[in-house]
Design a protein around this motif. Structure first.
Motif, PDB file in Angstrom:
ATOM      1  N   ARG A   1      -4.418 -34.910 -66.633  1.00 10.58           N
ATOM      2  CA  ARG A   1      -4.584 -34.261 -67.933  1.00 10.58           C
ATOM      3  C   ARG A   1      -4.014 -32.850 -67.900  1.00 10.58           C
ATOM      4  NH1 ARG A   1      -6.779 -35.399 -72.423  1.00 10.58           N
ATOM      5  NH2 ARG A   1      -7.781 -37.226 -71.586  1.00 10.58           N
ATOM      6  N   ARG A   2      -4.284 -32.126 -66.832  1.00 12.74           N
ATOM      7  CA  ARG A   2      -3.754 -30.757 -66.724  1.00 12.74           C
ATOM      8  C   ARG A   2      -2.230 -30.773 -66.592  1.00 12.74           C
ATOM      9  NH1 ARG A   2      -6.394 -28.688 -69.740  1.00 12.74           N
ATOM     10  NH2 ARG A   2      -5.007 -26.942 -69.350  1.00 12.74           N
ATOM     11  N   LEU A   3      -1.685 -31.742 -65.861  1.00 14.30           N
ATOM     12  CA  LEU A   3      -0.235 -31.865 -65.733  1.00 14.30           C
ATOM     13  C   LEU A   3       0.409 -32.077 -67.093  1.00 14.30           C
ATOM     14  CD1 LEU A   3       2.414 -32.255 -64.098  1.00 14.30           C
ATOM     15  CD2 LEU A   3       1.790 -34.677 -63.945  1.00 14.30           C
ATOM     16  N   PHE A   4      -0.113 -33.002 -67.867  1.00 11.33           N
ATOM     17  CA  PHE A   4       0.452 -33.284 -69.178  1.00 11.33           C
ATOM     18  C   PHE A   4       0.252 -32.115 -70.142  1.00 11.33           C
ATOM     19  CE2 PHE A   4       0.615 -37.598 -67.567  1.00 11.33           C
ATOM     20  CZ  PHE A   4       1.835 -38.023 -68.064  1.00 11.33           C
TER      21      PHE A   4
ATOM     22  N   SER B   1      -9.063 -27.067 -73.758  1.00 13.30           N
ATOM     23  CA  SER B   1      -9.370 -26.163 -72.650  1.00 13.30           C
ATOM     24  C   SER B   1      -9.558 -26.963 -71.360  1.00 13.30           C
ATOM     25  CB  SER B   1     -10.637 -25.364 -72.947  1.00 13.30           C
ATOM     26  OG  SER B   1     -11.770 -26.216 -72.881  1.00 13.30           O
ATOM     27  N   ARG B   2      -9.458 -26.261 -70.259  1.00 16.03           N
ATOM     28  CA  ARG B   2      -9.677 -26.901 -68.958  1.00 16.03           C
ATOM     29  C   ARG B   2     -11.091 -27.457 -68.853  1.00 16.03           C
ATOM     30  NH1 ARG B   2      -5.652 -25.032 -65.014  1.00 16.03           N
ATOM     31  NH2 ARG B   2      -4.340 -23.539 -66.097  1.00 16.03           N
ATOM     32  N   ALA B   3     -12.056 -26.697 -69.352  1.00 18.79           N
ATOM     33  CA  ALA B   3     -13.449 -27.143 -69.284  1.00 18.79           C
ATOM     34  C   ALA B   3     -13.652 -28.430 -70.082  1.00 18.79           C
ATOM     35  CB  ALA B   3     -14.385 -26.050 -69.790  1.00 18.79           C
ATOM     36  N   MET B   4     -13.079 -28.485 -71.282  1.00 15.59           N
ATOM     37  CA  MET B   4     -13.228 -29.698 -72.094  1.00 15.59           C
ATOM     38  C   MET B   4     -12.465 -30.865 -71.476  1.00 15.59           C
ATOM     39  SD  MET B   4     -15.478 -29.313 -74.279  1.00 15.59           S
ATOM     40  CE  MET B   4     -15.264 -30.898 -75.051  1.00 15.59           C
ATOM     41  N   SER B   5     -11.349 -30.588 -70.821  1.00 15.83           N
ATOM     42  CA  SER B   5     -10.629 -31.649 -70.103  1.00 15.83           C
ATOM     43  C   SER B   5     -11.527 -32.249 -69.034  1.00 15.83           C
ATOM     44  CB  SER B   5      -9.364 -31.092 -69.442  1.00 15.83           C
ATOM     45  OG  SER B   5      -8.405 -30.721 -70.389  1.00 15.83           O
ATOM     46  N   LEU B   6     -12.229 -31.389 -68.302  1.00 12.65           N
ATOM     47  CA  LEU B   6     -13.118 -31.863 -67.251  1.00 12.65           C
ATOM     48  C   LEU B   6     -14.290 -32.644 -67.843  1.00 12.65           C
ATOM     49  CD1 LEU B   6     -13.838 -31.987 -64.271  1.00 12.65           C
ATOM     50  CD2 LEU B   6     -15.006 -29.788 -64.535  1.00 12.65           C
ATOM     51  N   VAL B   7     -14.888 -32.139 -68.922  1.00  9.85           N
ATOM     52  CA  VAL B   7     -16.012 -32.833 -69.569  1.00  9.85           C
ATOM     53  C   VAL B   7     -15.585 -34.218 -70.045  1.00  9.85           C
ATOM     54  CG1 VAL B   7     -17.556 -32.809 -71.561  1.00  9.85           C
ATOM     55  CG2 VAL B   7     -17.239 -30.729 -70.212  1.00  9.85           C
ATOM     56  N   GLU B   8     -14.429 -34.304 -70.684  1.00  6.03           N
ATOM     57  CA  GLU B   8     -13.931 -35.596 -71.163  1.00  6.03           C
ATOM     58  C   GLU B   8     -13.685 -36.552 -70.004  1.00  6.03           C
ATOM     59  OE1 GLU B   8      -9.989 -37.523 -73.250  1.00  6.03           O
ATOM     60  OE2 GLU B   8     -10.465 -35.436 -73.686  1.00  6.03           O
ATOM     61  N   SER B   9     -13.087 -36.056 -68.939  1.00  8.77           N
ATOM     62  CA  SER B   9     -12.812 -36.889 -67.772  1.00  8.77           C
ATOM     63  C   SER B   9     -14.100 -37.416 -67.159  1.00  8.77           C
ATOM     64  CB  SER B   9     -12.032 -36.099 -66.723  1.00  8.77           C
ATOM     65  OG  SER B   9     -10.770 -35.745 -67.210  1.00  8.77           O
TER      66      SER B   9
ATOM     67  N   SER C   1     -11.614 -40.849 -59.146  1.00 10.73           N
ATOM     68  CA  SER C   1     -11.184 -41.031 -60.521  1.00 10.73           C
ATOM     69  C   SER C   1     -11.273 -39.742 -61.336  1.00 10.73           C
ATOM     70  CB  SER C   1     -12.023 -42.130 -61.177  1.00 10.73           C
ATOM     71  OG  SER C   1     -11.515 -42.439 -62.444  1.00 10.73           O
ATOM     72  N   ILE C   2     -12.347 -38.986 -61.158  1.00 10.39           N
ATOM     73  CA  ILE C   2     -12.484 -37.710 -61.863  1.00 10.39           C
ATOM     74  C   ILE C   2     -11.357 -36.772 -61.463  1.00 10.39           C
ATOM     75  CG2 ILE C   2     -13.871 -35.602 -62.036  1.00 10.39           C
ATOM     76  CD1 ILE C   2     -16.359 -37.414 -61.836  1.00 10.39           C
ATOM     77  N   THR C   3     -11.094 -36.688 -60.188  1.00 10.75           N
ATOM     78  CA  THR C   3     -10.033 -35.814 -59.685  1.00 10.75           C
ATOM     79  C   THR C   3      -8.679 -36.228 -60.248  1.00 10.75           C
ATOM     80  OG1 THR C   3     -11.308 -35.455 -57.661  1.00 10.75           O
ATOM     81  CG2 THR C   3      -8.961 -34.894 -57.591  1.00 10.75           C
ATOM     82  N   ARG C   4      -8.381 -37.508 -60.194  1.00 12.65           N
ATOM     83  CA  ARG C   4      -7.114 -38.032 -60.711  1.00 12.65           C
ATOM     84  C   ARG C   4      -6.973 -37.774 -62.208  1.00 12.65           C
ATOM     85  NH1 ARG C   4      -8.084 -43.344 -61.365  1.00 12.65           N
ATOM     86  NH2 ARG C   4      -8.412 -42.780 -63.518  1.00 12.65           N
ATOM     87  N   SER C   5      -7.995 -38.074 -62.963  1.00 15.34           N
ATOM     88  CA  SER C   5      -7.951 -37.919 -64.405  1.00 15.34           C
ATOM     89  C   SER C   5      -7.765 -36.460 -64.807  1.00 15.34           C
ATOM     90  CB  SER C   5      -9.241 -38.478 -65.018  1.00 15.34           C
ATOM     91  OG  SER C   5      -9.225 -38.362 -66.410  1.00 15.34           O
ATOM     92  N   PHE C   6      -8.499 -35.568 -64.167  1.00 18.92           N
ATOM     93  CA  PHE C   6      -8.395 -34.144 -64.465  1.00 18.92           C
ATOM     94  C   PHE C   6      -7.005 -33.616 -64.114  1.00 18.92           C
ATOM     95  CE2 PHE C   6      -8.979 -29.648 -63.194  1.00 18.92           C
ATOM     96  CZ  PHE C   6      -9.380 -29.139 -64.418  1.00 18.92           C
TER      97      PHE C   6
END
Length: 73
Positions: free
Chosen positions: A62-65, A4-12, A54-59
């Motif tokens: 991740r969403r792109l992939f 999920s988007r939320a878990m992507s953000l938490v992981e990042s 870094s958070i912005t880039r990582s998120f």
């Protein structure tokens, strides 16, 4: 399994928090070698800026992939 988007953000964020500590310690150790002398407060501020980037880039990556993966499925 889709993340999920939320878990992507938490992981990042978790990844970057660890990176923040490493970055600040690295700055403290490396900057003097290059003749840069900063205070702890300055190192923490620089680390905070890099953390936000870094958070912005990582998120975003991740969403792109995840979008690429979903289109191929």
């Amino acid at each position: 399994m889709k993340q999920s988007r939320a878990m992507s953000l938490v992981e990042s964020i978790a990844n970057v928090i660890v990176g923040y500590g490493v970055a600040v310690v690295t700055q403290i150790l490396i900057f003097p070698i290059f003749g840069l002398h900063t205070t702890l407060a300055q190192n923490l501020k620089m680390g905070a800026i890099f953390t936000i980037v870094s958070i912005t880039r990582s998120f975003a990556l991740r969403r792109l992939f995840e979008t690429i993966r979903a289109r191929r499925s």
